[in-house]
Design a protein around this motif. Sequence first.
Motif, short mmCIF file in Angstrom:
data_model
loop_
_atom_site.label_atom_id
_atom_site.label_comp_id
_atom_site.label_asym_id
_atom_site.label_seq_id
_atom_site.Cartn_x
_atom_site.Cartn_y
_atom_site.Cartn_z
N VAL A 43 -0.01 5.34 -11.37
CA VAL A 43 -1.12 5.93 -10.60
C VAL A 43 -0.59 6.53 -9.30
O VAL A 43 -1.00 7.62 -8.91
CB VAL A 43 -2.21 4.87 -10.32
CG1 VAL A 43 -3.24 5.40 -9.34
CG2 VAL A 43 -2.88 4.46 -11.63
N LEU A 44 0.33 5.83 -8.66
CA LEU A 44 0.92 6.39 -7.44
C LEU A 44 1.60 7.72 -7.72
O LEU A 44 1.51 8.66 -6.92
CB LEU A 44 1.92 5.41 -6.82
CG LEU A 44 1.33 4.15 -6.20
CD1 LEU A 44 2.45 3.22 -5.73
CD2 LEU A 44 0.40 4.47 -5.05
N GLN A 45 2.26 7.84 -8.87
CA GLN A 45 2.91 9.10 -9.24
C GLN A 45 1.87 10.20 -9.46
O GLN A 45 2.07 11.34 -9.05
CB GLN A 45 3.77 8.93 -10.50
CG GLN A 45 4.57 10.16 -10.84
CD GLN A 45 5.56 10.53 -9.75
OE1 GLN A 45 6.38 9.72 -9.34
NE2 GLN A 45 5.49 11.76 -9.27
N LYS A 46 0.75 9.86 -10.08
CA LYS A 46 -0.32 10.84 -10.28
C LYS A 46 -0.86 11.33 -8.94
O LYS A 46 -1.11 12.52 -8.74
CB LYS A 46 -1.46 10.24 -11.11
CG LYS A 46 -1.14 10.08 -12.57
CD LYS A 46 -2.31 9.50 -13.31
CE LYS A 46 -1.99 9.26 -14.77
NZ LYS A 46 -3.10 8.68 -15.51
N ILE A 47 -1.05 10.39 -8.00
CA ILE A 47 -1.53 10.76 -6.67
C ILE A 47 -0.49 11.64 -5.97
O ILE A 47 -0.81 12.66 -5.36
CB ILE A 47 -1.84 9.51 -5.83
CG1 ILE A 47 -3.02 8.74 -6.44
CG2 ILE A 47 -2.13 9.87 -4.37
CD1 ILE A 47 -3.24 7.37 -5.87
N SER A 48 0.77 11.26 -6.10
CA SER A 48 1.86 12.03 -5.52
C SER A 48 1.87 13.46 -6.04
O SER A 48 1.95 14.42 -5.28
CB SER A 48 3.20 11.35 -5.83
OG SER A 48 4.28 12.16 -5.45
N ASP A 49 1.77 13.59 -7.36
CA ASP A 49 1.78 14.92 -7.97
C ASP A 49 0.57 15.75 -7.55
O ASP A 49 0.69 16.94 -7.28
CB ASP A 49 1.82 14.80 -9.50
CG ASP A 49 3.12 14.21 -10.03
OD1 ASP A 49 4.12 14.18 -9.27
OD2 ASP A 49 3.13 13.77 -11.19
N ALA A 50 -0.59 15.11 -7.51
CA ALA A 50 -1.83 15.84 -7.22
C ALA A 50 -1.95 16.26 -5.76
O ALA A 50 -2.48 17.33 -5.45
CB ALA A 50 -3.04 14.99 -7.62
N MET A 58 3.95 5.72 -0.28
CA MET A 58 2.83 4.87 -0.71
C MET A 58 3.28 3.53 -1.24
O MET A 58 2.54 2.57 -1.23
CB MET A 58 2.03 5.59 -1.81
CG MET A 58 1.36 6.85 -1.33
SD MET A 58 0.36 7.60 -2.62
CE MET A 58 1.62 8.26 -3.70
N ILE A 59 4.50 3.44 -1.72
CA ILE A 59 4.94 2.29 -2.49
C ILE A 59 5.20 1.03 -1.65
O ILE A 59 5.02 -0.08 -2.12
CB ILE A 59 6.20 2.64 -3.31
CG1 ILE A 59 6.40 1.62 -4.42
CG2 ILE A 59 7.42 2.73 -2.46
CD1 ILE A 59 7.45 2.03 -5.41
N GLU A 60 5.60 1.19 -0.42
CA GLU A 60 5.99 0.04 0.40
C GLU A 60 4.88 -0.99 0.47
O GLU A 60 5.10 -2.17 0.22
CB GLU A 60 6.38 0.50 1.80
CG GLU A 60 6.99 -0.59 2.64
CD GLU A 60 7.49 -0.05 3.95
OE1 GLU A 60 6.99 -0.54 4.98
OE2 GLU A 60 8.34 0.85 3.96
N ASP A 61 3.66 -0.57 0.75
CA ASP A 61 2.55 -1.51 0.84
C ASP A 61 2.19 -2.05 -0.54
O ASP A 61 1.82 -3.20 -0.69
CB ASP A 61 1.33 -0.85 1.48
CG ASP A 61 0.23 -1.84 1.79
OD1 ASP A 61 -0.91 -1.61 1.34
OD2 ASP A 61 0.51 -2.84 2.46
N ASN A 62 2.34 -1.23 -1.56
CA ASN A 62 2.07 -1.68 -2.92
C ASN A 62 3.02 -2.81 -3.31
O ASN A 62 2.62 -3.81 -3.89
CB ASN A 62 2.19 -0.51 -3.90
CG ASN A 62 1.60 -0.80 -5.26
OD1 ASN A 62 0.52 -1.36 -5.36
ND2 ASN A 62 2.31 -0.43 -6.29
N LEU A 63 4.29 -2.66 -2.98
CA LEU A 63 5.26 -3.71 -3.25
C LEU A 63 4.89 -4.99 -2.51
O LEU A 63 4.98 -6.09 -3.06
CB LEU A 63 6.67 -3.27 -2.85
CG LEU A 63 7.30 -2.18 -3.70
CD1 LEU A 63 8.61 -1.73 -3.06
CD2 LEU A 63 7.55 -2.66 -5.11
N GLU A 64 4.48 -4.84 -1.28
CA GLU A 64 4.11 -6.00 -0.49
C GLU A 64 2.93 -6.74 -1.13
O GLU A 64 2.89 -7.96 -1.16
CB GLU A 64 3.76 -5.58 0.94
CG GLU A 64 3.51 -6.73 1.88
CD GLU A 64 4.71 -7.66 2.04
OE1 GLU A 64 4.50 -8.86 2.22
OE2 GLU A 64 5.86 -7.18 1.97
#
Length: 103
Positions: A43-50, A58-64
């Motif tokens: 989903v993060l990749q879809k947001i990135s692409d769009a 975006m990923i740092e907080d997701n990993l946390e």
Amino acid sequence: MISIRKLRLHMGMTQKEFGEIIGVKQQTVCKYERVNTNVSLEVLQKISDAFGVKVEEMIEDNLERYIQSGNRRNISLEIEKYIINRVRKLNGKELKKLIKFLS
């Protein structure tokens, strides 16, 4: 970390409009905007692409969030899937650069 809600509001979109762009329902966007909801790397990749936002931003907080939930195995699988998908998209020249870098 880029907040999905802040990004959506910055684009002047409703949750439904945002969801249509990334291929999810409005209710799912609502869940993504909650602090305690994990967002997959897909989903993060879809947001990135769009929206032209780097996944890394975006990923740092997701990993946390994964770490806080004690779900470390899932984050490893998510990262592995993300890396495999990215490597599959490389052309020959990019793949050679990657192999050289890893060597």
